[in-house]
Design a protein around this motif. Sequence first.
Motif, PDB file in Angstrom:
ATOM      1  N   GLY A 185       0.759  -1.242   0.000  1.00  0.00           N
ATOM      2  CA  GLY A 185       0.000   0.000   0.000  1.00  0.00           C
ATOM      3  C   GLY A 185       0.787   1.288   0.000  1.00  0.00           C
ATOM      4  O   GLY A 185       2.007   1.300  -0.116  1.00  0.00           O
ATOM      5  N   PRO A 186       0.047   2.401   0.116  1.00  0.00           N
ATOM      6  CA  PRO A 186       0.624   3.730  -0.090  1.00  0.00           C
ATOM      7  C   PRO A 186       1.386   4.298   1.100  1.00  0.00           C
ATOM      8  O   PRO A 186       1.066   5.362   1.594  1.00  0.00           O
ATOM      9  N   ASP A 187       2.366   3.603   1.599  1.00  0.00           N
ATOM     10  CA  ASP A 187       3.251   4.164   2.618  1.00  0.00           C
ATOM     11  C   ASP A 187       4.601   3.511   2.355  1.00  0.00           C
ATOM     12  O   ASP A 187       4.670   2.466   1.717  1.00  0.00           O
ATOM     13  N   ASP A 188       5.673   4.130   2.837  1.00  0.00           N
ATOM     14  CA  ASP A 188       6.993   3.559   2.580  1.00  0.00           C
ATOM     15  C   ASP A 188       7.504   2.812   3.798  1.00  0.00           C
ATOM     16  O   ASP A 188       7.184   3.147   4.934  1.00  0.00           O
ATOM     17  N   ASP A 189       8.345   1.817   3.552  1.00  0.00           N
ATOM     18  CA  ASP A 189       9.002   1.048   4.615  1.00  0.00           C
ATOM     19  C   ASP A 189       8.016   0.426   5.595  1.00  0.00           C
ATOM     20  O   ASP A 189       8.281   0.385   6.795  1.00  0.00           O
ATOM     21  N   GLY A 202      16.147   3.705  16.856  1.00  0.00           N
ATOM     22  CA  GLY A 202      15.543   4.288  15.644  1.00  0.00           C
ATOM     23  C   GLY A 202      14.388   3.476  15.087  1.00  0.00           C
ATOM     24  O   GLY A 202      13.309   4.003  14.824  1.00  0.00           O
ATOM     25  N   ASN A 203      14.610   2.152  14.962  1.00  0.00           N
ATOM     26  CA  ASN A 203      13.563   1.339  14.335  1.00  0.00           C
ATOM     27  C   ASN A 203      12.314   1.247  15.216  1.00  0.00           C
ATOM     28  O   ASN A 203      11.190   1.208  14.718  1.00  0.00           O
ATOM     29  N   LEU A 204      12.524   1.255  16.546  1.00  0.00           N
ATOM     30  CA  LEU A 204      11.362   1.199  17.445  1.00  0.00           C
ATOM     31  C   LEU A 204      10.582   2.512  17.397  1.00  0.00           C
ATOM     32  O   LEU A 204       9.351   2.524  17.391  1.00  0.00           O
ATOM     33  N   PHE A 205      11.317   3.607  17.352  1.00  0.00           N
ATOM     34  CA  PHE A 205      10.657   4.914  17.288  1.00  0.00           C
ATOM     35  C   PHE A 205       9.847   5.047  15.991  1.00  0.00           C
ATOM     36  O   PHE A 205       8.742   5.577  15.982  1.00  0.00           O
ATOM     37  N   GLN A 206      10.436   4.527  14.914  1.00  0.00           N
ATOM     38  CA  GLN A 206       9.738   4.603  13.631  1.00  0.00           C
ATOM     39  C   GLN A 206       8.459   3.773  13.677  1.00  0.00           C
ATOM     40  O   GLN A 206       7.401   4.193  13.235  1.00  0.00           O
ATOM     41  N   MET A 207       8.586   2.578  14.280  1.00  0.00           N
ATOM     42  CA  MET A 207       7.439   1.681  14.413  1.00  0.00           C
ATOM     43  C   MET A 207       6.331   2.366  15.229  1.00  0.00           C
ATOM     44  O   MET A 207       5.156   2.323  14.860  1.00  0.00           O
ATOM     45  N   TYR A 208       6.730   3.030  16.298  1.00  0.00           N
ATOM     46  CA  TYR A 208       5.760   3.728  17.146  1.00  0.00           C
ATOM     47  C   TYR A 208       5.063   4.830  16.357  1.00  0.00           C
ATOM     48  O   TYR A 208       3.845   4.977  16.390  1.00  0.00           O
ATOM     49  N   GLU A 209       5.865   5.583  15.619  1.00  0.00           N
ATOM     50  CA  GLU A 209       5.300   6.710  14.877  1.00  0.00           C
ATOM     51  C   GLU A 209       4.318   6.246  13.799  1.00  0.00           C
ATOM     52  O   GLU A 209       3.287   6.865  13.573  1.00  0.00           O
ATOM     53  N   LYS A 210       4.652   5.090  13.155  1.00  0.00           N
ATOM     54  CA  LYS A 210       3.745   4.568  12.126  1.00  0.00           C
ATOM     55  C   LYS A 210       2.394   4.201  12.738  1.00  0.00           C
ATOM     56  O   LYS A 210       1.360   4.336  12.111  1.00  0.00           O
ATOM     57  N   ILE A 211       2.409   3.706  13.966  1.00  0.00           N
ATOM     58  CA  ILE A 211       1.169   3.239  14.577  1.00  0.00           C
ATOM     59  C   ILE A 211       0.388   4.392  15.208  1.00  0.00           C
ATOM     60  O   ILE A 211      -0.811   4.526  15.019  1.00  0.00           O
ATOM     61  N   VAL A 212       1.100   5.235  15.949  1.00  0.00           N
ATOM     62  CA  VAL A 212       0.414   6.237  16.760  1.00  0.00           C
ATOM     63  C   VAL A 212       0.377   7.610  16.090  1.00  0.00           C
ATOM     64  O   VAL A 212      -0.449   8.447  16.416  1.00  0.00           O
ATOM     65  N   ASP A 213       1.276   7.827  15.117  1.00  0.00           N
ATOM     66  CA  ASP A 213       1.320   9.108  14.427  1.00  0.00           C
ATOM     67  C   ASP A 213       1.829  10.232  15.344  1.00  0.00           C
ATOM     68  O   ASP A 213       1.402  11.370  15.235  1.00  0.00           O
TER      69      ASP A 213
END
Lengths: 226, 251, 645
Positions: B80-84, C382-393
């Motif tokens: 879908g439309p998001d990266d990584d 870094g990867n955990l923070f990114q994961m958090y941001e993807k879920i919670v915005d």
Amino acid sequence: MSTIFGSSIGRKLLMSLSGLFLVVFLIIHLSINLLLLVPDGGQMFNVAANFMALPLIKYGLQPVLFAGFIVHIIYAAILTAQNNKARGSAKYASGNNTKDVMWASKNMFVLGLTVSAFLVVHLIDYWVPLQITHAAESITIDGVEMHNTYALVNAAFAESWRVILYVIGALGLTIHLTHGFWSAFQTLGLSNNIWRSRWTVAGIAFAWIVGLGFAAIAILQFAFYQ
Amino acid sequence: MENNISLTLKVWRQNGPKEKGRFETYKLEKVSTDSSFLEMMDILNEQLINDGNEPVAFDHDCREGICGMCSLYINGRPHGPDDDVTTCQLHMRKFKDGETITIEPWRSAGFPVIKDLIVNRNAFDTIIAAGGYTSVSTGGVPDANAIPIPKVDADEAMDAASCIGCGACVATCKNGSAMLFVSAKVSHLALLPQGKVEAARRAKNMVAKMDELGFGNCTNTGACEVECPKGVSISNIARLNREFLKAKLQD
Amino acid sequence: MKLDSKIPQGEMAKKWSNYKANQKLVNPANKRKLDIIVVGTGLAGASAAASFGEMGFNVKNFTIQDSPRRAHSIAAQGGINAAKNYPNDGDSVHRLFYDTVKGGDYRAREANVHRLAEVSNDIIDQCVAQGVPFAREYGGLLDNRSFGGAQVSRTFYAKGQTGQQLLIGAYQALMRQVNAGTVDLYTRTEIVDIVMVDGKARGVIARDLVTGEFQRHFGHAVVLATGGYGNTFFLSTNAMGSNGSAAIKAYQKGAAFANPCFAQIHPTCIPVHGEFQSKLTLMSESLRNDGRIWVPKKKEDAEAIRTGKLKPTQIAEEDRDYYLERRYPAFGNLVPRDVASRAAKERCDAGFGVGATGLAVYLDFKSAIERLGEDAIRARYGNLFQMYEKIVDDNPYETPMMIYPAIHYTMGGIWVDYELQTTVPGLFAAGEANFSDHGANRLGASALMQGLADGYFVLPYTIQNYLADDISTPRMTGDEKEFVDAENEAKAKFEKLLAIKGNRSVDSIHKELGLVMWDFVGMARNKEGLEQAIEKIAAIKKEFYSNVRIPGSGEGMNVELEKASRLADFIEIGDLMARDALHREESCGGHFREEYQTEEGEAQRQDDKFTYAGCWEYQGEDKAPVMHKEELTFEVVKVAQRNYK
């Protein structure tokens, strides 16, 4: 060694090596063509063109060059057919919206066909009269009789439709090379995170130098050498 | 931040591997933008079951982006439309109210559809079985610190090894090529002294298996790398080419 | 039911060597004649199946996923412990053993834990030889970090993806055996029953999840490595497919189920966002090394945050309550998981919780970023923070993360003796599926260690001790009466489910069960609530068997049917958990009974009454199970109240 060319990477190796060989040819071809712009009435160009008609080159290297083209084209066809099969018969209804992919990289076969079509016209224009029918007129330079290739080219580029055709051909070649150049090195395995961007930049620069070079010669011949 | 949106879903439905499939259209109201894409699919399925219909079958498991099971082709892009991200990490805030979303299974000759949005990716296991390992049995191995490994090599091996085997690379590749997947494994092991021992054999066997299973030839478009949820680089493909050619030239 | 733990004689440090020196072995020619069934392809299952195959046994390995590599071991982030003492900071086998028994709140079997600590080093060697890319220092040697409040740095890790890398190592070893023909792999195949012949486990009935067909498989021994049952709670950090069905089948065939109430609640998960939440995402415990946990000191601030009138960054330093640092000055934010989880619940219950639901606390990296710089934090997490941001915005570099406890791991499971054999002869259990070496609470980075220890270094020895007596037992064809009966029985169960044709989806009933579990059998339990839970679970069972709706048929793939059959077993487990929690009148590890706490609200064990593993024996459909005790004796470890102050 036996099965190397039976493998996918082996087939790609042939594409890569034949492609790089054709790149070398393009460099020589462009170098000679640039002599068309020397304002000496075509003398230097004719001498250089005559050099290319020497038996060693005509019977020794030309077949190799043709072989290079043929391998490149045949394997392109084989690979494309295999890839279409691998893609499967069901297509995506929503298409492909993957960003950041070079257009050329996804259309190499079509671009190759464009270049091939142009190649046919090109051979009819020059190779046939110069090396097969010898219909081109003659000239004597420094006591050596030779075809007046310059006159042939000059006359051809007096017609605007042909100039346009050649510019289109050169453009097709350029786009083909923007992907083909770096891709050849990638296939050879001569790439990594650092070299990949170097090859890409070099490839794009090379493609435009070659493309604009050929196009410029045609346009300048049309505009200033008639 | 939370918002509710309404959606029209065009979903591929196919009863079985040999059956003909078709798109069905469903309407979905009041989907929270904080839900994940798969939670949206759960809502759709709940609605279908309550209406007495069969729910949509789709692969998913860990729902945190690491198992590699989820595999939806959404609006022209795998995951879908998001990266990584994997499909399960995609969130509905990436979609607009009233949007039509087309959801398809991975398409490739190497990944036949099993049902609805589920495809068979056993080919990847078969490729690994052909050589994606070090041939050491349990026990009798040297101490873990016996062979120092440069940090850069270990880190690069880790990056290659982060492949989750989801198949997005094949799904997006115009050639249906599995080169990114194969190269990630060949790279991971070739970069480490433990794997180097049989690097040549591994590269040859894995490529031969990949070819045999009908995956396409890589034409270096780089689409795989763009869609890879773990950002596995196509530099690995260059390394695979190198390893393979080296191996073949030594034969 | 006889519970013989078969602990070898001799002093603790020599028990495992003594066992190995005296056990029976199977010679190579005979190994070829023996079949072993391994159910599950996670760390324990894949490592066991690969090792058996390498040894020359014929192995049949089953997984419900499309590939062995999908097993949920893959999701473990933090790391794996071993007593290597590479950092020269005073670690040893004895210390790892001691820490694990203590961390488990003295409810684990000493001999097993010691063996675990002994083989921990072999695991690291094995994984490195497989090409697991553990983190390294610039000198090229392996890096270690401190984890979960351990006083030594004994945790090996591969970025934030240690479980993935270890599983892929085991998976590759397994696929090597598949290629060699010693292991037959059955993907998308679920075990629906265990076949008993003459009182021994001799095979399984499997269901092909693609075709819906039933299969009969014979094995001289059966190994269950099917993970934990955390999904009883519907919402957990487990994968959607993780289930306790194989464990329940074993229990129903006579295997004791031990300590079902010991479930671990992980303190750092992303909070629930709404009713359609499907699972909870764990944020690695390693975050607690640099993050500080707090809630507002003033109730009105907490309320303002909940309604969105205040942002956490607007709360002044002196108005923040770093409650873990306040209550446990010695360990601070690094107290064990059970302690951290309960403390979070206590604050939220008292009205200091944040987030829209009030069921969240902050995990703040502000002081770590000030101290180390954003780049250092990015490199670590870094990867955990990114994961958090993807879920919670939300960007955790700027605003604190919100976390809340969630069900994560189940220490309880199928009872096994020292040989990992259950009370059913020929039936073994490994990894999270057994009641394991973690007692009442598991320390961070110990689960990966245990799974691989069982699979690589314990079962390959102990299973021979059993199989040595079986070398002349011929293979069965699967057409024997016992197999046919078991298949028919399993088929009947599926047909029964399909025939209900009620009005409610499987998930809606599962969610109802999950809520009951969370409310009454969750982080804090009491007698009254548990008694209620047992009644409510019985009502849910009735509702399930009379009102579940499963569209489609038993032919071909039917995901709802799979889910329903698993939910039927989760209901049994839920009941068992509640009963076990009710009987265990003490607080220990992951089991907290409100009636048994110190004045400061800490867990209070009742060592004189409950120093045993509670093992439940199945008595038949809708009959109350009977509890047996395996008394735990501590020869080496000095039993004491855990103190993290």
